[in-house]
Design an enzyme around this catalytic site. Structure first.
Site, PDB file in Angstrom:
ATOM      1  CG  ASN A   1     -21.110  81.776-100.960  1.00 20.63           C
ATOM      2  OD1 ASN A   1     -21.732  82.605-101.629  1.00 20.63           O
ATOM      3  ND2 ASN A   1     -21.537  80.539-100.773  1.00 20.63           N
TER       4      ASN A   1
ATOM      5  CB  CYS B   1     -25.736  81.039-104.591  1.00 17.52           C
ATOM      6  SG  CYS B   1     -25.452  81.100-102.817  1.00 17.52           S
TER       7      CYS B   1
ATOM      8  CG  HIS C   1     -22.100  80.659-106.328  1.00 10.98           C
ATOM      9  ND1 HIS C   1     -22.028  81.936-105.823  1.00 10.98           N
ATOM     10  CD2 HIS C   1     -22.402  79.842-105.290  1.00 10.98           C
ATOM     11  CE1 HIS C   1     -22.288  81.889-104.529  1.00 10.98           C
ATOM     12  NE2 HIS C   1     -22.511  80.645-104.177  1.00 10.98           N
TER      13      HIS C   1
HETATM   14  C1  COA Z   1     -18.026  73.480 -96.002  1.00  7.27           C
HETATM   15  C2  COA Z   1     -16.917  72.676 -96.646  1.00  7.27           C
HETATM   16  C3  COA Z   1     -15.740  73.578 -97.002  1.00  7.27           C
HETATM   17  C4  COA Z   1     -16.437  71.637 -95.647  1.00  7.27           C
HETATM   18  O1  COA Z   1     -15.435  70.831 -96.250  1.00  7.27           O
HETATM   19  P1  COA Z   1     -15.535  69.245 -96.182  1.00  7.27           P
HETATM   20  O2  COA Z   1     -14.299  68.732 -96.765  1.00  7.27           O
HETATM   21  O3  COA Z   1     -16.830  68.831 -96.813  1.00  7.27           O
HETATM   22  O4  COA Z   1     -15.563  69.007 -94.640  1.00  7.27           O
HETATM   23  P2  COA Z   1     -16.372  67.895 -93.822  1.00  7.27           P
HETATM   24  O5  COA Z   1     -17.610  68.500 -93.324  1.00  7.27           O
HETATM   25  O6  COA Z   1     -16.469  66.641 -94.633  1.00  7.27           O
HETATM   26  O7  COA Z   1     -15.376  67.634 -92.663  1.00  7.27           O
HETATM   27  C5  COA Z   1     -14.085  67.028 -92.877  1.00  7.27           C
HETATM   28  C6  COA Z   1     -13.314  67.054 -91.592  1.00  7.27           C
HETATM   29  O8  COA Z   1     -12.978  68.412 -91.276  1.00  7.27           O
HETATM   30  C7  COA Z   1     -13.512  68.746 -89.986  1.00  7.27           C
HETATM   31  N1  COA Z   1     -13.991  70.118 -90.062  1.00  7.27           N
HETATM   32  C8  COA Z   1     -15.230  70.558 -90.403  1.00  7.27           C
HETATM   33  N2  COA Z   1     -15.265  71.895 -90.340  1.00  7.27           N
HETATM   34  C9  COA Z   1     -14.055  72.289 -89.974  1.00  7.27           C
HETATM   35  C10 COA Z   1     -13.470  73.552 -89.748  1.00  7.27           C
HETATM   36  N3  COA Z   1     -14.158  74.698 -89.922  1.00  7.27           N
HETATM   37  N4  COA Z   1     -12.174  73.598 -89.404  1.00  7.27           N
HETATM   38  C11 COA Z   1     -11.454  72.485 -89.240  1.00  7.27           C
HETATM   39  N5  COA Z   1     -11.950  71.254 -89.424  1.00  7.27           N
HETATM   40  C12 COA Z   1     -13.224  71.162 -89.785  1.00  7.27           C
HETATM   41  C13 COA Z   1     -14.612  67.766 -89.729  1.00  7.27           C
HETATM   42  O9  COA Z   1     -14.819  67.611 -88.349  1.00  7.27           O
HETATM   43  C14 COA Z   1     -14.084  66.529 -90.391  1.00  7.27           C
HETATM   44  O10 COA Z   1     -13.153  65.921 -89.529  1.00  7.27           O
HETATM   45  P3  COA Z   1     -13.031  64.317 -89.430  1.00  7.27           P
HETATM   46  O11 COA Z   1     -12.576  63.886 -90.786  1.00  7.27           O
HETATM   47  O12 COA Z   1     -12.017  64.120 -88.356  1.00  7.27           O
HETATM   48  O13 COA Z   1     -14.398  63.848 -89.100  1.00  7.27           O
HETATM   49  C15 COA Z   1     -17.423  71.964 -97.900  1.00  7.27           C
HETATM   50  O14 COA Z   1     -18.298  70.926 -97.577  1.00  7.27           O
HETATM   51  C16 COA Z   1     -18.131  72.884 -98.859  1.00  7.27           C
HETATM   52  O15 COA Z   1     -17.544  73.827 -99.349  1.00  7.27           O
HETATM   53  N6  COA Z   1     -19.389  72.563 -99.193  1.00  7.27           N
HETATM   54  C17 COA Z   1     -20.151  73.360-100.140  1.00  7.27           C
HETATM   55  C18 COA Z   1     -20.359  74.709 -99.581  1.00  7.27           C
HETATM   56  C19 COA Z   1     -21.113  75.563-100.523  1.00  7.27           C
HETATM   57  O16 COA Z   1     -20.718  75.713-101.630  1.00  7.27           O
HETATM   58  N7  COA Z   1     -22.175  76.155-100.016  1.00  7.27           N
HETATM   59  C20 COA Z   1     -22.910  77.146-100.642  1.00  7.27           C
HETATM   60  C21 COA Z   1     -23.471  76.765-101.911  1.00  7.27           C
HETATM   61  S1  COA Z   1     -24.261  78.144-102.455  1.00  7.27           S
END
Ligand code: COA
Length: 333
Positions: A289, A122, A258
């Site tokens: 993304n 990215c 990004h």
């Molecule tokens: C992927 C992303 C949106 C997930 O959000 P998050 O707030 O970190 O989510 P978590 O993994 O901590 O999960 C939080 C809760 O949501 C749940 N959850 C995870 N994925 C889920 C989904 N797709 N739908 C619904 N619930 C979901 C989890 O089970 C967790 O539940 P719990 O609290 O009961 O355990 C976030 O981590 C993110 O954007 N990270 C960076 C991604 C990125 O930029 N990547 C590329 C860089 S180039």
């Protein structure tokens, strides 16, 4: 004493034109929900993403690149024959060799332009832009085409709750050429290979070929770890790019980070203390993304909608798999 003549490049480089291509198929969150237990509300509130584009069979990496590049070349007011080098940043072109850049250079009608692919996730657009600037100032090309292009739908596991909703397809391109004044600031870039496990391809292609795994390889990530890194470390890198360009947040017109997650964007805006007058790219909402394509696509959209204008000063920062990053301040075309 060296006998080699000094190179004769331009004093500075600038982005002269931008173009984008988004696949015709728009994919709403409802389609993602067919394969994972989630909700439209969760996806929107945790990532900002409402829709993304997925490419069809005709919308190949090369085809999307040619479309975006044609627009960038027209926008720059030059012809394809004037392009001296084509740099394509992608992680989703599935032929290891030859580089897709050579096919694109030929289809565009360049005059045997140098052409090669780079892999910088990215941050790929910033890496390509930095190479282009170097070539122009050093004198090995007058005009360089930098393309960021991805078909991440091919590398997405639609049953992976952590990533299924994140990725999209598309191509963004810019023409970089000579300038009488600085219009691309110093690049602050780097890599943190000790964190390479946080975003990666699940398994090597060879494991799939030998049947060691049944599932086609996909991009996987540790969402929270990447999120924290982006929010804390990338805001520092963005500030370093402003410092290196000799400007501060109040001098900025536009911020094009990004497009990974709108919450990361919001957090960076806050940490950098960007004034309300700064236009912030939020293309992630409808494009998802698109990795290397995300910054040029967002740039093209801001200019097309009139939210940004030619000559504006913009901070761009890309970050992702590697982990790698690149940030710089540019004058918009
Ligand atoms: C992927 C992303 C949106 C997930 O959000 P998050 O707030 O970190 O989510 P978590 O993994 O901590 O999960 C939080 C809760 O949501 C749940 N959850 C995870 N994925 C889920 C989904 N797709 N739908 C619904 N619930 C979901 C989890 O089970 C967790 O539940 P719990 O609290 O009961 O355990 C976030 O981590 C993110 O954007 N990270 C960076 C991604 C990125 O930029 N990547 C590329 C860089 S180039």
């Amino acid at each position: 004493m060296s006998k080699i003549k000094p190179a004769k490049g331009a004093p500075y480089a600038r982005i002269l034109g931008v173009g984008g291509y988004r696949p015709t198929r728009v994919v709403p969150n409802e389609v993602i929900l067919e394969k994972i237990d989630s909700s439209d509300e969760w996806i929107r509130s945790r990532s900002g993403i409402q829709t993304r584009h997925w490419a069809n069979d005709e919308e190949t990496v090369a085809a999307m690149s040619v479309e975006a590049s044609g627009k960038a070349i027209a926008d720059a007011g030059i012809t394809a024959e004037q392009i001296g080098a084509v740099v394509v940043s992608t992680v989703s072109h599935f032929k290891q060799t030859p580089a897709v850049a050579t096919e694109i250079a030929d289809k565009l009608g360049t005059n045997k332009a140098a052409a090669f692919d780079i892999s910088a996730g990215c941050a790929g657009f910033g890496y390509g832009l930095t190479l282009a600037k170097g070539m122009i100032v050093e004198g090995s090309a007058e005009y360089v085409l930098v393309i960021g292009v991805e078909r991440l739908s091919d590398l997405t596991d639609l049953e992976d709750r952590a990533t299924a909703f994140l990725f999209g397809d598309g191509a963004g391109a810019v023409v970089v050429g000579p300038s009488d004044e600085p219009a691309i600031g110093p690049t602050v870039w780097g890599s943190e290979g000790d964190k390479s496990e946080t975003i990666k391809q699940t398994v090597p292609w060879t494991d799939y070929r030998t049947g060691e795994v049944e599932r086609f390889p996909a991009i996987t990530q540790e969402g929270q770890a990447v999120f924290r890194w982006a929010v804390f470390e990338m805001a520092k890198v963005a500030q370093q790019a402003l410092d290196a360009a000799g400007i501060d947040a109040t001098d900025l017109d536009v911020f094009i980070p990004h497009q990974a997650n709108e919450r990361i964007i919001d957090s960076m805006v806050k940490t950098l203390k960007l004034p309300e007058s700064v236009t912030v790219a939020r293309d992630v909402r409808t494009t998802g993304n698109t990795s290397a394509a995300s910054i040029p696509l967002a740039m093209e959209r801001l200019l097309a909608t009139g939210e940004a204008k030619s000559g504006d000063t913009a901070l761009v920062i890309g970050f992702g798999a590697g982990l790698v990053y690149a940030a710089t301040v540019v004058t918009l075309p």
